[in-house]
Design a protein around this motif. Structure first.
Motif, mmCIF file in Angstrom:
data_model
loop_
_atom_site.group_PDB
_atom_site.id
_atom_site.type_symbol
_atom_site.label_atom_id
_atom_site.label_comp_id
_atom_site.label_asym_id
_atom_site.label_seq_id
_atom_site.Cartn_x
_atom_site.Cartn_y
_atom_site.Cartn_z
ATOM 1 N N UNK A 11 -11.701 5.308 16.632
ATOM 2 C CA UNK A 11 -12.161 6.252 15.618
ATOM 3 C C UNK A 11 -10.997 6.813 14.809
ATOM 4 N N UNK A 12 -9.950 7.290 15.480
ATOM 5 C CA UNK A 12 -8.834 7.874 14.743
ATOM 6 C C UNK A 12 -7.998 6.811 14.044
ATOM 7 N N UNK A 13 -7.939 5.598 14.603
ATOM 8 C CA UNK A 13 -7.290 4.503 13.883
ATOM 9 C C UNK A 13 -8.015 4.193 12.590
ATOM 10 N N UNK A 14 -9.346 4.208 12.630
ATOM 11 C CA UNK A 14 -10.147 3.977 11.436
ATOM 12 C C UNK A 14 -9.962 5.107 10.422
ATOM 13 N N UNK A 15 -9.914 6.345 10.884
ATOM 14 C CA UNK A 15 -9.716 7.483 9.983
ATOM 15 C C UNK A 15 -8.353 7.397 9.296
ATOM 16 N N UNK A 16 -7.317 7.062 10.047
ATOM 17 C CA UNK A 16 -5.983 6.948 9.461
ATOM 18 C C UNK A 16 -5.937 5.797 8.467
ATOM 19 N N UNK A 17 -6.545 4.661 8.804
ATOM 20 C CA UNK A 17 -6.564 3.511 7.911
ATOM 21 C C UNK A 17 -7.254 3.839 6.594
ATOM 22 N N UNK A 18 -8.428 4.448 6.656
ATOM 23 C CA UNK A 18 -9.174 4.790 5.445
ATOM 24 C C UNK A 18 -8.425 5.843 4.631
ATOM 25 N N UNK A 19 -7.804 6.808 5.295
ATOM 26 C CA UNK A 19 -7.049 7.845 4.586
ATOM 27 C C UNK A 19 -5.859 7.262 3.847
ATOM 28 N N UNK A 20 -5.127 6.368 4.501
ATOM 29 C CA UNK A 20 -3.970 5.736 3.844
ATOM 30 C C UNK A 20 -4.398 4.910 2.645
ATOM 31 N N UNK A 21 -5.475 4.166 2.780
ATOM 32 C CA UNK A 21 -5.948 3.370 1.654
ATOM 33 C C UNK A 21 -6.491 4.240 0.531
ATOM 34 N N UNK A 22 -7.111 5.364 0.856
ATOM 35 C CA UNK A 22 -7.615 6.266 -0.171
ATOM 36 C C UNK A 22 -6.473 6.934 -0.931
ATOM 37 N N UNK A 23 -5.364 7.196 -0.258
ATOM 38 C CA UNK A 23 -4.223 7.829 -0.920
ATOM 39 C C UNK A 23 -3.388 6.838 -1.733
ATOM 40 N N UNK A 24 -3.535 5.555 -1.482
ATOM 41 C CA UNK A 24 -2.714 4.570 -2.189
ATOM 42 C C UNK A 24 -3.022 4.550 -3.687
ATOM 43 N N UNK A 25 -4.271 4.727 -4.062
ATOM 44 C CA UNK A 25 -4.647 4.725 -5.478
ATOM 45 C C UNK A 25 -3.959 5.822 -6.274
ATOM 46 N N UNK A 26 -4.071 7.097 -5.863
ATOM 47 C CA UNK A 26 -3.380 8.155 -6.598
ATOM 48 C C UNK A 26 -1.853 8.002 -6.597
ATOM 49 N N UNK A 27 -1.299 7.526 -5.494
ATOM 50 C CA UNK A 27 0.153 7.343 -5.436
ATOM 51 C C UNK A 27 0.593 6.281 -6.429
ATOM 52 N N UNK A 28 -0.123 5.167 -6.500
ATOM 53 C CA UNK A 28 0.227 4.115 -7.457
ATOM 54 C C UNK A 28 0.014 4.598 -8.894
ATOM 55 N N UNK A 29 -0.999 5.431 -9.112
ATOM 56 C CA UNK A 29 -1.212 6.002 -10.443
ATOM 57 C C UNK A 29 -0.053 6.889 -10.874
ATOM 58 N N UNK A 30 0.443 7.715 -9.948
ATOM 59 C CA UNK A 30 1.604 8.550 -10.270
ATOM 60 C C UNK A 30 2.857 7.706 -10.477
ATOM 61 N N UNK A 31 3.015 6.667 -9.681
ATOM 62 C CA UNK A 31 4.170 5.790 -9.830
ATOM 63 C C UNK A 31 4.163 5.109 -11.191
ATOM 64 N N UNK A 32 2.993 4.700 -11.666
ATOM 65 C CA UNK A 32 2.925 4.016 -12.952
ATOM 66 C C UNK A 32 3.316 4.931 -14.101
ATOM 67 N N UNK A 33 3.189 6.231 -13.919
ATOM 68 C CA UNK A 33 3.566 7.172 -14.970
ATOM 69 C C UNK A 33 5.043 7.568 -14.921
#
Length: 112
Positions: A11-33
């Motif tokens: 359960x917590x492995x799944x939560x960490x995996x989904x959280x990391x993938x959800x944060x990757x989008x905003x991080x890449x968006x900030x990096x592109x700017x």
């Protein structure tokens, strides 16, 4: 107590995996700017390189976790967090060492 059940681990492995993938989008968006325009051209641009670096990091992390749990879950926390603490220390040292050499702005930026 001191031991984790399989349900908790999954359960917590799944939560960490989904959280990391959800944060990757905003991080890449900030990096592109923040990247200079000279690195935003062509096929091997900063976005592709950042995505490949993230993929490589996930692959290494997956192998690391698999090897840490190979001998059982009893010492898994020690085998994962001790090297991670060492890597954090090395990262802090590298940041402090390279901080004076960082360039504050690129000349080819003309954002108004």
């Amino acid at each position: 107590g001191d031991e984790y059940s399989e349900i908790q681990f999954i359960l917590f492995g799944l939560i960490i995996f989904v959280s990391c993938n959800a944060l990757e989008g905003p991080v890449m968006g900030l990096l592109s700017k923040t990247i200079p325009k000279s690195l935003a051209r062509g096929i091997f641009n900063a976005g592709l390189l950042a995505t490949e670096a993230g993929t490589l990091g996930r692959v290494v992390g997956d192998f690391w976790l698999s090897s840490a749990t190979f001998m059982g879950l009893s010492q898994m926390l020690n085998r994962t967090f001790e090297p991670m603490c060492a890597m954090v220390g090395v990262s802090i040292f590298a940041s402090i060492w390279s901080y004076p050499h960082l360039q504050p702005r690129f000349d080819d930026e003309d954002d108004d």
